[in-house]
Design an enzyme around this catalytic site. Structure first.
Site, PDB file in Angstrom:
ATOM      1  CG  PHE A 101      -1.657  -1.257   1.477  1.00  0.00           C
ATOM      2  CD1 PHE A 101      -2.763  -1.563   0.698  1.00  0.00           C
ATOM      3  CD2 PHE A 101      -1.259  -2.156   2.450  1.00  0.00           C
ATOM      4  CE1 PHE A 101      -3.465  -2.739   0.894  1.00  0.00           C
ATOM      5  CE2 PHE A 101      -1.955  -3.342   2.661  1.00  0.00           C
ATOM      6  CZ  PHE A 101      -3.055  -3.636   1.880  1.00  0.00           C
ATOM      7  CG  ASP A 123       2.561  -8.504   9.870  1.00  0.00           C
ATOM      8  OD1 ASP A 123       1.591  -9.191  10.225  1.00  0.00           O
ATOM      9  OD2 ASP A 123       2.483  -7.578   9.062  1.00  0.00           O
ATOM     10  CG  HIS A 165      -3.769   1.540   9.792  1.00  0.00           C
ATOM     11  ND1 HIS A 165      -2.650   0.766   9.983  1.00  0.00           N
ATOM     12  CD2 HIS A 165      -3.446   2.404   8.805  1.00  0.00           C
ATOM     13  CE1 HIS A 165      -1.708   1.148   9.137  1.00  0.00           C
ATOM     14  NE2 HIS A 165      -2.164   2.141   8.413  1.00  0.00           N
ATOM     15  CG  ASP A 205       2.251   0.822   7.486  1.00  0.00           C
ATOM     16  OD1 ASP A 205       1.099   1.269   7.670  1.00  0.00           O
ATOM     17  OD2 ASP A 205       2.674   0.468   6.372  1.00  0.00           O
ATOM     18  CB  SER A 221       7.284  -0.617   3.918  1.00  0.00           C
ATOM     19  OG  SER A 221       6.703  -1.632   4.697  1.00  0.00           O
ATOM     20  CG  HIS A 270       2.143   4.542   5.956  1.00  0.00           C
ATOM     21  ND1 HIS A 270       1.711   3.444   5.253  1.00  0.00           N
ATOM     22  CD2 HIS A 270       2.293   5.543   5.054  1.00  0.00           C
ATOM     23  CE1 HIS A 270       1.609   3.773   3.976  1.00  0.00           C
ATOM     24  NE2 HIS A 270       1.946   5.035   3.828  1.00  0.00           N
ATOM     25  CG  ASP A 271      -1.849   4.628   6.028  1.00  0.00           C
ATOM     26  OD1 ASP A 271      -1.698   5.136   4.897  1.00  0.00           O
ATOM     27  OD2 ASP A 271      -1.709   3.410   6.239  1.00  0.00           O
ATOM     28  CB  SER A 304       2.860  -5.424  17.456  1.00  0.00           C
ATOM     29  OG  SER A 304       3.441  -4.268  17.915  1.00  0.00           O
ATOM     30  N   GLY A 311      -2.959 -10.476   9.100  1.00  0.00           N
ATOM     31  CA  GLY A 311      -3.705  -9.349   8.556  1.00  0.00           C
ATOM     32  C   GLY A 311      -4.335  -8.491   9.633  1.00  0.00           C
TER      33      GLY A 311
HETATM   34  C1  SAM Z   1      -0.776  -1.811   6.478  1.00  0.00           C
HETATM   35  S1  SAM Z   1      -0.127  -3.426   6.611  1.00  0.00           S
HETATM   36  C2  SAM Z   1       1.628  -3.106   6.523  1.00  0.00           C
HETATM   37  C3  SAM Z   1       2.069  -2.663   5.156  1.00  0.00           C
HETATM   38  C4  SAM Z   1       3.586  -2.619   4.967  1.00  0.00           C
HETATM   39  N1  SAM Z   1       4.230  -1.782   5.955  1.00  0.00           N
HETATM   40  C5  SAM Z   1       3.922  -2.101   3.585  1.00  0.00           C
HETATM   41  O1  SAM Z   1       3.926  -0.880   3.401  1.00  0.00           O
HETATM   42  O2  SAM Z   1       4.200  -2.917   2.713  1.00  0.00           O
HETATM   43  C6  SAM Z   1      -0.368  -3.787   8.321  1.00  0.00           C
HETATM   44  C7  SAM Z   1       0.184  -5.108   8.811  1.00  0.00           C
HETATM   45  O3  SAM Z   1       0.149  -5.078  10.236  1.00  0.00           O
HETATM   46  C8  SAM Z   1      -0.089  -6.372  10.715  1.00  0.00           C
HETATM   47  N2  SAM Z   1      -0.639  -6.282  12.062  1.00  0.00           N
HETATM   48  C9  SAM Z   1      -1.808  -5.693  12.442  1.00  0.00           C
HETATM   49  N3  SAM Z   1      -1.966  -5.773  13.773  1.00  0.00           N
HETATM   50  C10 SAM Z   1      -0.878  -6.424  14.258  1.00  0.00           C
HETATM   51  C11 SAM Z   1      -0.452  -6.814  15.571  1.00  0.00           C
HETATM   52  N4  SAM Z   1      -1.191  -6.528  16.655  1.00  0.00           N
HETATM   53  N5  SAM Z   1       0.709  -7.463  15.701  1.00  0.00           N
HETATM   54  C12 SAM Z   1       1.469  -7.768  14.593  1.00  0.00           C
HETATM   55  N6  SAM Z   1       1.127  -7.411  13.341  1.00  0.00           N
HETATM   56  C13 SAM Z   1      -0.029  -6.751  13.165  1.00  0.00           C
HETATM   57  C14 SAM Z   1      -1.042  -6.997   9.712  1.00  0.00           C
HETATM   58  O4  SAM Z   1      -0.947  -8.400   9.751  1.00  0.00           O
HETATM   59  C15 SAM Z   1      -0.587  -6.353   8.397  1.00  0.00           C
HETATM   60  O5  SAM Z   1       0.249  -7.211   7.676  1.00  0.00           O
END
Ligand code: SAM
Length: 218
Positions: A15, A66, A139, A136, A47, A164-165, A119, A70
């Protein structure tokens, strides 16, 4: 950024617009000689390739965290769902295989280390000051604020926090990344750069591993 890595980043699923990727790379190059880089939210590695390119140039390492299941917005029925990323046996999102392929194809396996887990769980055991932290991950309100509280204390003094965002106008996107950006400003970080929805802030006070708070602390 070397042409081959730029091509790999652009080809990866994700994204991040090209200009924000270039901004991420540049901040990584500036920070990389001072310590490791850490990303929350690896997804499919786009990223991480920008950060990995910076790590290669500066001789540092990118850790990228991660659970690969998702975020809320990646689940079936949500705006950013990609059905090709669902493990058919488990019926769950699994971005780890695509992430690994992205990093292998980019030739960045020595620079980019995947940390697979929630995380907050990883952060609970983390003890290393960070030259750069890129948030990132999820969200939503709870994950964004939890990422802020869990990881931002590990930004080294002089280190950079990227978020980000960040959308000041609610018509452009969700609030939580903007809210944690405001928290960083309240906690004494200096804004040092903007590109699209990306904000860069520098920690000017305190010690890594201690809570961030007002400028008078630390
Ligand atoms: C917006 S995507 C990241 C995009 C990436 N930074 C890029 O630009 O290519 C958000 C990611 O955060 C991960 N995520 C969301 N909540 C999380 C958590 N509590 N712990 C670990 N990973 C998490 C999701 O699995 C997802 O793959």
């Amino acid at each position: 950024m070397p042409d081959d890595l730029l091509a790999a980043a652009r080809a990866a699923k994700g994204f991040m617009p090209d200009a924000e990727g270039a901004f991420l790379f540049e901040r990584g190059v500036e920070a990389g000689r001072s310590g490791p880089l850490l990303e929350v939210g690896s997804y499919c590695g786009k990223s991480a390739v920008y950060l990995g390119a910076a790590a290669r140039l500066t001789g540092t390492t990118v850790f990228t965290v991660d659970h690969h299941r998702g975020s809320e917005e990646n689940q079936a029925g949500w705006e950013h769902h990609d059905p090709t990323l669902v493990d058919p046996d488990l019926g769950l999102m699994d971005t780890l295989p695509v992430f690994r392929r992205t990093i292998a194809d980019a030739g960045l396996e020595d620079e980019v280390v995947a940390v697979v887990g929630r995380s907050v769980t990883v952060a609970r055991h983390w003890r290393t000051p960070l030259a750069l932290l890129f948030i990132d991950g999820g969200h939503g309100e709870e994950p964004a604020h939890t990422d802020y509280e869990s990881w931002v204390p590990w930004v080294d003094r002089g280190g950079v926090l990227l978020i980000h965002d960040v959308f000041p106008d609610p018509r452009d996107g969700g609030r939580p990344p903007y809210e944690i950006y405001l928290r960083a400003l309240e906690d004494g970080f200096d804004e040092v750069g903007v590109c699209g929805s990306m904000r860069a802030l520098r920690r000017v006070d305190g010690q890594p591993g201690t809570p961030v708070s007002a400028r008078t602390s630390g």
